[in-house]
Design an enzyme around this catalytic site. Structure first.
Site, mmCIF file in Angstrom:
data_model
loop_
_atom_site.group_PDB
_atom_site.id
_atom_site.type_symbol
_atom_site.label_atom_id
_atom_site.label_comp_id
_atom_site.label_asym_id
_atom_site.label_seq_id
_atom_site.Cartn_x
_atom_site.Cartn_y
_atom_site.Cartn_z
ATOM 1 N N THR A 139 -3.849 13.316 12.674
ATOM 2 C CA THR A 139 -4.415 13.567 11.347
ATOM 3 C C THR A 139 -4.757 15.038 11.163
ATOM 4 O O THR A 139 -5.190 15.693 12.100
ATOM 5 C CB THR A 139 -5.715 12.740 11.199
ATOM 6 O OG1 THR A 139 -5.387 11.367 11.267
ATOM 7 C CG2 THR A 139 -6.414 13.040 9.887
ATOM 8 N N GLY A 163 -7.280 3.515 8.434
ATOM 9 C CA GLY A 163 -8.135 4.118 9.451
ATOM 10 C C GLY A 163 -9.319 4.863 8.861
ATOM 11 O O GLY A 163 -9.732 4.619 7.723
ATOM 12 N N MET A 208 -8.659 8.100 17.313
ATOM 13 C CA MET A 208 -8.633 6.660 17.072
ATOM 14 C C MET A 208 -9.604 6.298 15.956
ATOM 15 O O MET A 208 -10.818 6.271 16.144
ATOM 16 C CB MET A 208 -8.981 5.906 18.355
ATOM 17 C CG MET A 208 -8.875 4.385 18.216
ATOM 18 S SD MET A 208 -7.254 3.830 17.664
ATOM 19 C CE MET A 208 -6.274 4.132 19.131
ATOM 20 N N GLY A 209 -9.061 6.002 14.788
ATOM 21 C CA GLY A 209 -9.870 5.778 13.605
ATOM 22 C C GLY A 209 -10.865 4.651 13.711
ATOM 23 O O GLY A 209 -11.974 4.722 13.162
#
Length: 324
Positions: A186, A216, A239-240
């Site tokens: 992202t 996410g 890691m969302g």
């Protein structure tokens, strides 16, 4: 009269210097934590130098933080070589490229889109949601309809390379995130302009080969991004699911409100994620932050995270400290 006023002012200054030396005795050397940074500044997760270069050069010309942060992340949304953001993003398990994005302005307004298909620049749609609707978030078909009504053009975002990689994945259908890849790097960006106003944006295509419909942290205000113009801003990547459960970016800003530096706030937010997740060895989570004084920080679970920073016409990559 001029001489009298000068003597009077000099006397007052001398009295202040004599009674409150701590105010004037601060160390303003380059290594001092109390030194105010030169504005403007643009920072972004990972090594997205072209994005910070774009945003930073606009800030240098006097562009607002809000305009700069939108234009900055749009660079990666249009970058076909980046398979984790915008056009060319890796699809979900059914072959759909679905995009999430949000944006926050200095006045506290926010806009977001989730599960948006066929639009290259979801961050710009999010800004339209923020500025032209009474809502904060639009999803799926509603978000697409809104985008088209506002002049955005539909296009196929699944490139030949992304489609080839997806078809290869279908042979095994195994999902295992790779540290510092996570199948989704992202871009979260924060800008502070010459007036000291802060804005932020976050945009992603999410986890590669995610379940259809998965969203996410990136478009969730307070998780993937949060800005409070009185305090500072923060953005997240990694890691969302873990970041959402901690409302991580909001936490970082609140820690800064309570006196933590951006670096200290990012570190504490990561430590809280680690404490709540026994499997933290298996995933990455990272934060970047900036405060009103232009101090910047970043921290991650695993080694290898860095952020891009544009300041004083210089574009650099800053390696972050990590928990592990």
């Amino acid at each position: 009269m001029k001489r009298r006023n000068f003597i009077k002012k000099a006397g007052i200054t001398g009295a202040v210097l004599g009674t409150t030396p701590s105010i004037f005795a601060q160390d303003f050397s380059p290594n001092s934590n109390t030194k105010k940074s030169t504005l403007p500044i643009a920072i972004a997760t990972w090594n997205f130098h072209e994005a910070t270069k774009k945003a930073g050069s606009l800030l240098d010309k006097g562009t607002s933080a809000l305009d700069a942060v939108e234009q900055g992340v749009m660079v990666e949304e249009a970058n076909l070589k980046n398979t984790t953001v915008g056009n060319g993003g890796a699809p979900d398990r059914d072959g759909n490229v679905t995009l999430d994005a949000c944006i926050m302005s200095p006045n506290g307004n926010a806009g977001s889109v989730v599960y948006l298909k066929n639009i290259e620049h979801p961050v710009s749609v999010a800004r339209k949601v923020m500025e032209d609707t009474p809502h904060v978030m639009l999803a799926g078909e509603g978000a697409l309809q809104f985008a088209i009504q506002n002049g955005f053009k539909k296009q196929n975002l699944l490139t030949e390379d992304s489609e080839k990689a997806w078809k290869e994945w279908l042979k095994e259908k195994e999902y295992k995130p790779i540290i510092n890849i996570e199948n989704h790097d992202t871009i979260g960006m924060l800008c502070i302009d010459k007036d000291g106003d802060i804005a932020g944006a976050c945009t992603t295509s999410g986890l590669a080969y995610k379940m259809n419909g998965r969203v996410g942290d990136s478009p969730i205000i307070g998780s993937g991004l949060y800005v409070d113009n009185e305090v500072g801003g923060a953005a997240a990547t990694g890691m969302g699911e873990a970041i959402m459960k901690s409302v991580g970016s909001f936490l970082v800003v609140e820690l800064m409100r309570n006196g933590r530096s951006p670096q200290e706030a990012c570190k504490e937010a990561i430590e809280r994620i680690v404490k709540k997740n026994d499997n933290h060895n298996d995933f990455q989570a990272c934060f970047i932050a900036i405060n009103k004084d232009g101090e910047v920080g970043g921290y991650s679970i695993h080694d290898g995270f860095s952020y891009a920073k544009y300041q004083d016409s210089e574009n650099e990559n800053v390696k972050c400290k990590s928990y592990l």
